[in-house]
Design a protein around this motif. Structure first.
Motif, PDB file in Angstrom:
ATOM      1  N   ALA A   1      -0.441  -3.797  -7.327  1.00  0.00           N
ATOM      2  CA  ALA A   1      -1.587  -4.586  -7.782  1.00  0.00           C
ATOM      3  C   ALA A   1      -2.757  -3.678  -8.154  1.00  0.00           C
ATOM      4  CB  ALA A   1      -2.006  -5.574  -6.693  1.00  0.00           C
ATOM      5  N   ASP A   2      -2.930  -2.572  -7.418  1.00  0.00           N
ATOM      6  CA  ASP A   2      -3.996  -1.625  -7.739  1.00  0.00           C
ATOM      7  C   ASP A   2      -3.719  -0.932  -9.066  1.00  0.00           C
ATOM      8  OD1 ASP A   2      -5.318  -2.228  -5.382  1.00  0.00           O
ATOM      9  OD2 ASP A   2      -4.264  -0.655  -4.257  1.00  0.00           O
ATOM     10  N   VAL A   3      -2.441  -0.629  -9.313  1.00  0.00           N
ATOM     11  CA  VAL A   3      -2.063   0.001 -10.580  1.00  0.00           C
ATOM     12  C   VAL A   3      -2.363  -0.947 -11.736  1.00  0.00           C
ATOM     13  CG1 VAL A   3      -0.156   0.966 -11.926  1.00  0.00           C
ATOM     14  CG2 VAL A   3      -0.280   1.391  -9.463  1.00  0.00           C
ATOM     15  N   VAL A   4      -2.001  -2.195 -11.573  1.00  0.00           N
ATOM     16  CA  VAL A   4      -2.246  -3.189 -12.619  1.00  0.00           C
ATOM     17  C   VAL A   4      -3.745  -3.364 -12.844  1.00  0.00           C
ATOM     18  CG1 VAL A   4      -2.001  -5.620 -13.239  1.00  0.00           C
ATOM     19  CG2 VAL A   4      -0.068  -4.380 -12.227  1.00  0.00           C
ATOM     20  N   ALA A   5      -4.514  -3.390 -11.759  1.00  0.00           N
ATOM     21  CA  ALA A   5      -5.963  -3.558 -11.886  1.00  0.00           C
ATOM     22  C   ALA A   5      -6.578  -2.408 -12.672  1.00  0.00           C
ATOM     23  CB  ALA A   5      -6.597  -3.654 -10.500  1.00  0.00           C
TER      24      ALA A   5
END
Length: 653
Positions: free
Chosen positions: A483-487
């Motif tokens: 999710a952090d990568v996507v953000a």
């Protein structure tokens, strides 16, 4: 490119032995045990010749009784059949012992040598990446690769031949000891032959060493030519320069061929001369031995010599001559070659590695960045690139840096990362002079996106998390939530195109990101920097390869995250930094204007003219700006300004 790029420091007397002491010594026990095993193996290797010689005289010719040195007579059968069987048993035992000891010694030496070479290669790589940017300015990538690959691999060849040298030396000593048990005077005469070979070796080494150094340098130049041509293949083809690149490679390869051939010619002369000495010695030995067998041995020249004893002695002489010649041809030759390679490796290992300096850890609480009277001149340049640059970036602020090409904008960030050191002045983060902290600690707090970002071979996700995890495979390496990568990708305007890829975030990007467009690579690089969440983020023309829509998205992301970290944005497109808290206008290495976008437009100076050019308001461009363009570009200035307007896409206003 000079021919002495890689020279060891003055304090290094012998580069090869420095590497041996540093990297082989920790594995000394294995090397010693391997040497002992090799020495022991030489004894059963020499036994068959002795046993066959005794059996020839005692069983076949029946001239002498069956007797072996150090073996009690009571152990030897009295019958002929028994002696034949005893001889066969000795041969089997000798070969089994020889094979066992040779295998054990080879295993010990092989594991120790490979581990030694592994440590040299890893430390050499660590030393290379520890060098600052100036090191890579002075050395071509291909030449550096030649040190890490060809020269380190050349040390492996030397290590293998060094072990072979131990085996050959043991063989020489054991063979000579066995010859002494057969006929001392003949063995003493045989010992004179190596004196001639030693003189020949001295002549050879003084001439071949410098030639090998030139060969190693030529290998580096060939690798550099190959690396340039392959990496720049798109440019080569675009300019139809295939033939020119072939000619450049042909020239470098021809130099390598000529220098290598000079070594081969000298080696052939050396080989022929040593062959003449060894062959002459063997013929002389056979002639003298045959005379002694046929005519009898004088009392003053030792005991009698039988045909079997002569045959055994001649077999041992081959185990004495051949290893000496092989020592000279292979071991000595590989030593000289490895000596040339070791100088290049040592120059990397023992050079100045500023990244390894012991500096204190940097602690960042707010992220206030300050330049105070910073001046810098590149090595070899006649004029300063930066002169007395001073400014401050408050925590969480966005500072834009604009100006003409070559004004010194990117140099500001290179000094911040300590790729280079300023000649005068200081750069501080939260009041701490960055020259007082370790480079690694400093860079852990910085994020960077260049105008031509580098992507590693791997997936999109691996490239985004690189700045945080660095492909770390350790068990305690931090795991990055997807999710952090996507953000981060969304902030960089990359998420949409990534999800459209065949495998999404698991898509392979190819060599240097070849399967992606320039704008896509740019956005992945921005996502990589944002995921790191640095205290100071540097964007060096980071929107130069993206379209207007993506630029606006990235601009909104920069504006949204500006309060979380201090951001320095070098921009060619002024719209990227239009909302910056402060814009610095750099010209000829100096800050000539500073303020917000509206303030700078109101000042009606250089920034205002640059803005008018980018928005297409050519009529309002000042005469001073056009005169400046003419001075820089000549009579084509007007056309160049017009072309820039036409190629600049519509910007947000």
């Amino acid at each position: 490119m000079t021919e002495s790029q890689f020279e060891p420091p003055d304090h290094v007397d012998n580069s090869l032995w420095l590497l041996v002491r540093r990297y082989a010594r920790p594995h000394a026990l294995r090397y010693v045990l391997a040497a002992i095993g090799t020495l022991i193996a030489q004894i059963p290797q020499r036994l068959p010749a002795l046993v066959i010689g005794v059996a020839l005289d005692a069983i076949l010719l029946q001239d002498t009784p069956y007797a072996l040195p150090l073996l009690p007579d009571g152990w030897i059968p009295e019958t002929t059949t028994g002696q034949v069987q005893f001889t066969i048993g000795l041969l089997v035992a000798a070969y089994v012992l020889d094979g066992t000891m040779t295998w054990l010694a080879g295993r010990l030496e092989g594991t120790a040598r490979l581990q030694t070479l592994h440590e040299i290669r890893v430390d050499a790589f660590d030393a290379v990446v520890g060098h600052e940017r100036s090191f890579f300015d002075r050395h071509q990538t291909g030449d550096v690769m030649s040190v890490l690959n060809n020269d380190v691999s050349n040390m492996n060849r030397f290590g293998s031949n060094a072990y072979e040298g131990i085996r050959l030396s043991a063989q020489i000593l054991v063979a000579f000891a066995f010859m002494l048990t057969i006929h001392v005077p003949l063995a003493a005469l045989l010992a004179l032959m190596p004196l001639l070979l030693i003189g020949l070796c001295q002549w050879y080494t003084t001439r071949v060493g410098p030639r090998y150094e030139r060969v190693r340098e030529s290998v580096g130049r060939v690798n550099s030519r190959l690396e340039d041509s392959i990496e720049g293949i798109a440019t080569v083809k675009a300019f139809a320069r295939e033939d020119a690149e072939r000619d450049r490679l042909e020239s470098a390869s021809r130099s390598y061929l000529d220098r290598n051939w000079s070594v081969i010619r000298l080696r052939l002369v050396f080989s022929l001369a040593s062959w003449v000495i060894v062959s002459g010695a063997f013929i002389g030995l056979f002639s003298l031995g045959a005379y002694l067998v046929l005519e009898g041995t004088p009392a003053w020249f030792g005991g009698s010599l039988t045909a079997g004893a002569l045959l055994t002695f001649l077999m041992y002489s081959q185990s004495f001559y051949a290893p000496i010649r092989q020592l000279m041809l292979d071991v000595l030759d590989s030593y000289e070659d490895a000596l040339a390679s070791s100088k290049r490796i040592t120059s990397v290992l023992e050079g100045d590695h500023p990244d390894r300096n012991e500096g204190r850890e940097l602690t960042v609480l707010e992220g206030r960045l300050e330049y105070e009277d910073v001046s810098f001149t590149y090595e070899g340049a006649d004029e300063e690139t930066l002169t007395d640059v001073s400014f401050a970036a408050e925590p969480g602020s966005l500072v834009g840096v604009v100006g003409p090409t070559g004004a010194g904008k990117s140099t500001l960030t290179k000094l911040l990362f300590r790729f280079y050191e300023p000649d005068r002045g200081a750069i501080r983060i939260d009041g701490t002079d960055i020259s007082d902290v370790s480079r690694r600690s400093l860079r852990e707090h910085l994020g960077y996106v260049s105008q031509d970002p580098f992507l590693f071979y791997g997936t999109v996700r691996e490239n985004i998390v690189y700045g945080v995890r660095e492909f770390d495979t350790r068990a305690d390496a931090p795991e990055i939530d997807h999710a952090d990568v996507v953000a981060a990708a969304k902030l960089a305007g990359a998420h949409e195109f990534i999800t459209d890829l065949e495998d999404g975030y698991d898509t392979q990007v190819g060599e240097r990101g070849a399967s992606l467009s320039g704008g896509q690579r740019q956005r992945i690089a921005i996502a990589r920097a944002l995921l790191k969440d640095p205290d100071v983020l540097v964007l060096d023309e980071a929107t130069s390869h993206v379209d207007n829509e993506t630029e606006r998205q990235i601009q909104r992301s920069i504006d949204a995250t500006a309060g979380e970290q201090t951001t320095i944005a070098i921009a060619h497109r002024l719209s990227t930094v239009r909302n910056a808290d402060q814009i610095l206008v750099v010209d000829d290495g100096e800050i000539v204007e500073r303020g917000t976008h509206d303030e700078l437009v109101e000042q009606d100076g250089l920034y205002a003219d640059l803005w008018r050019v980018q928005v297409g308001d050519l009529e309002a461009v000042s005469e001073a700006f056009l005169e400046r363009a003419r001075a820089r570009f000549g009579e084509s200035a007007q056309r160049r300004v017009t072309e820039e307007i036409e190629t600049t896409e519509e910007v947000s206003r």
